[in-house]
Design a protein around this motif. Structure first.
Motif, mmCIF file in Angstrom:
data_model
loop_
_atom_site.group_PDB
_atom_site.id
_atom_site.type_symbol
_atom_site.label_atom_id
_atom_site.label_comp_id
_atom_site.label_asym_id
_atom_site.label_seq_id
_atom_site.Cartn_x
_atom_site.Cartn_y
_atom_site.Cartn_z
ATOM 1 N N VAL A 89 -13.732 -13.575 -5.979
ATOM 2 C CA VAL A 89 -13.193 -12.464 -5.427
ATOM 3 C C VAL A 89 -14.264 -11.470 -5.840
ATOM 4 O O VAL A 89 -13.129 -10.395 -4.829
ATOM 5 N N ARG A 90 -15.006 -11.526 -6.582
ATOM 6 C CA ARG A 90 -16.425 -9.982 -6.516
ATOM 7 C C ARG A 90 -16.492 -10.040 -5.525
ATOM 8 O O ARG A 90 -16.829 -8.952 -5.249
ATOM 9 N N GLN A 91 -16.851 -10.744 -4.638
ATOM 10 C CA GLN A 91 -17.459 -10.869 -3.156
ATOM 11 C C GLN A 91 -16.729 -9.897 -2.968
ATOM 12 O O GLN A 91 -17.070 -9.169 -1.792
ATOM 13 N N ALA A 94 -15.872 -6.256 -3.167
ATOM 14 C CA ALA A 94 -17.480 -5.749 -2.905
ATOM 15 C C ALA A 94 -17.009 -5.040 -1.673
ATOM 16 O O ALA A 94 -17.407 -4.547 -0.959
ATOM 17 N N ARG A 95 -16.375 -5.652 -0.883
ATOM 18 C CA ARG A 95 -16.454 -5.837 0.845
ATOM 19 C C ARG A 95 -15.626 -4.910 1.340
ATOM 20 O O ARG A 95 -14.894 -5.693 2.221
ATOM 21 N N ARG A 96 -14.241 -4.419 0.210
ATOM 22 C CA ARG A 96 -13.652 -3.706 0.271
ATOM 23 C C ARG A 96 -12.914 -2.661 1.224
ATOM 24 O O ARG A 96 -12.140 -2.697 1.554
ATOM 25 N N SER A 117 -11.282 -2.543 4.951
ATOM 26 C CA SER A 117 -9.916 -1.662 5.709
ATOM 27 C C SER A 117 -10.536 -1.054 7.030
ATOM 28 O O SER A 117 -9.488 -0.223 7.147
ATOM 29 N N ALA A 118 -11.397 -0.814 7.341
ATOM 30 C CA ALA A 118 -12.274 0.043 7.901
ATOM 31 C C ALA A 118 -12.305 -1.290 9.717
ATOM 32 O O ALA A 118 -11.469 -1.069 9.984
ATOM 33 N N SER A 168 -7.958 -8.578 5.879
ATOM 34 C CA SER A 168 -7.994 -7.828 7.035
ATOM 35 C C SER A 168 -6.836 -7.864 8.230
ATOM 36 O O SER A 168 -6.185 -6.881 8.565
ATOM 37 N N PHE A 169 -6.713 -8.700 8.584
ATOM 38 C CA PHE A 169 -5.515 -9.044 9.372
ATOM 39 C C PHE A 169 -4.088 -8.637 9.317
ATOM 40 O O PHE A 169 -3.353 -7.861 9.767
ATOM 41 N N ALA A 170 -4.138 -9.177 7.585
ATOM 42 C CA ALA A 170 -2.538 -8.513 6.961
ATOM 43 C C ALA A 170 -2.282 -7.101 6.552
ATOM 44 O O ALA A 170 -1.677 -7.022 6.995
ATOM 45 N N LEU A 171 -3.302 -7.452 6.612
ATOM 46 C CA LEU A 171 -3.791 -5.446 6.280
ATOM 47 C C LEU A 171 -3.212 -5.063 7.570
ATOM 48 O O LEU A 171 -3.190 -3.824 7.772
#
Length: 304
Positions: free
Chosen positions: A41-43, A46-48, A52-53, A146-149
């Motif tokens: 979860v932390r990893q 950290a790549r949020r 998004s990008a 990311s695909f859901a986003l």
């Protein structure tokens, strides 16, 4: 003088314990080993910014080759709504039992498309991005999320057109429109969870992606996208178990919540019982269960 040839004794292959001890002594670890769930979860957090990008880049590139570009984000569900209006609303007469049928139908199409596209994209999240998975080290759950986003971003873009349609058909702006925010958050959590489940299944069996359109089309027809579940549930000849299954169908729950939030003629009595509890329950079940299910196979993605 005779020469005696001495053959070296056969070498013994090092045992697994010896290799493990040697690796530990030099600070080596298994490549691609699955981290613990809290560490994972932390990893991921950290790549949020990467998530998004990546979602934004995918959304921008999706219609880059089309002359109308991102206008198709709105045109596609609207064209689907026009077809369904003619078939179900006009030919089958479904609109006779539904107030504000066009806003009812278009809202259902937009919300359903969000779920459908998220699951389809999630099914190919690993199998369709093997080059990225094999080249870089990152938590693989970043891909289906990311695909859901990406699909959420597309829905938000389309909501502007939906608002115009609602206003054109006499639906007033109301404070209840704010309920669309928690409804979308819950739906996004549900979609992301199901996407992670399908991503793991699709990574192992890519042929699932060919089957999913038929599964999703069937799911759409029983989710009240084109017709009112509340009207069907009032029929006495319908078995009780069928009524309950239709009402607790997660896709129908999120569609009805959005209709209740946006359409003033869609009243609370048309919602299934305990609808917010059902929406939260489905989001938690799919989001948490899907995440753990995907995490358990983390070290297998991209191998073989």
């Amino acid at each position: 003088m005779s020469q005696v040839l001495h053959t070296p004794p056969p070498t013994r292959a090092p045992a697994d314990g010896d290799l493990a001890a040697l690796a530990a002594r030099h600070g080596l670890s298994v490549s691609g080993a699955r981290p613990s769930l809290p560490q994972y979860v932390r990893q991921l957090w950290a790549r949020r910014h990467f998530i998004s990008a990546f979602a934004t880049a995918k959304l921008t590139a999706q219609y880059s080759q089309a002359k109308l570009g991102q206008v198709w984000q709105v045109m596609t569900p609207l064209l689907n709504a026009a077809v369904y209006y003619f078939i179900f609303g006009v030919l089958l007469g479904t609109k006779q039992n539904v107030a504000d049928y066009v806003p009812f139908l278009v809202t259902g199409i937009f919300v359903w498309t969000f779920t459908q596209s998220s699951i389809m994209a999630g099914t190919r999240a690993i199998s369709g991005n093997l080059g990225l998975v094999r080249a870089l080290h990152f938590p693989r759950a970043a891909l289906p999320i990311s695909f859901a986003l990406q699909q959420l971003q597309q829905l938000l873009f389309s909501m502007c057109a939906l608002a115009v349609i609602l206003l054109c058909f006499g639906v007033p702006v109301a404070a209840s429109w704010l309920l669309a925010v928690p409804a979308l958050v819950l739906q996004f959590t549900f979609n992301a969870g199901v996407s992670m489940v399908m991503a793991r299944l699709g990574a192992k069996t890519p042929d699932i992606a060919q089957l999913m359109p038929f599964v999703l089309r069937t799911w759409m027809y029983v989710s009240g996208v084109m017709w009112s579940i509340d009207s069907i549930a009032k029929h006495d000849d319908l078995p009780r178990i069928v009524t309950v299954l239709l009402q607790i169908n997660p896709a129908a729950v999120y569609i009805d919540l959005m209709r209740f939030a946006l359409i003033d003629s869609f009243q609370a009595h048309q919602l299934p019982p305990h609808v917010w509890a059902a929406a939260v329950g489905w989001a938690l079940l799919a989001g948490t269960g899907g995440f753990i299910y995907f995490w358990k196979a983390e070290e297998t993605y991209g191998r073989g």
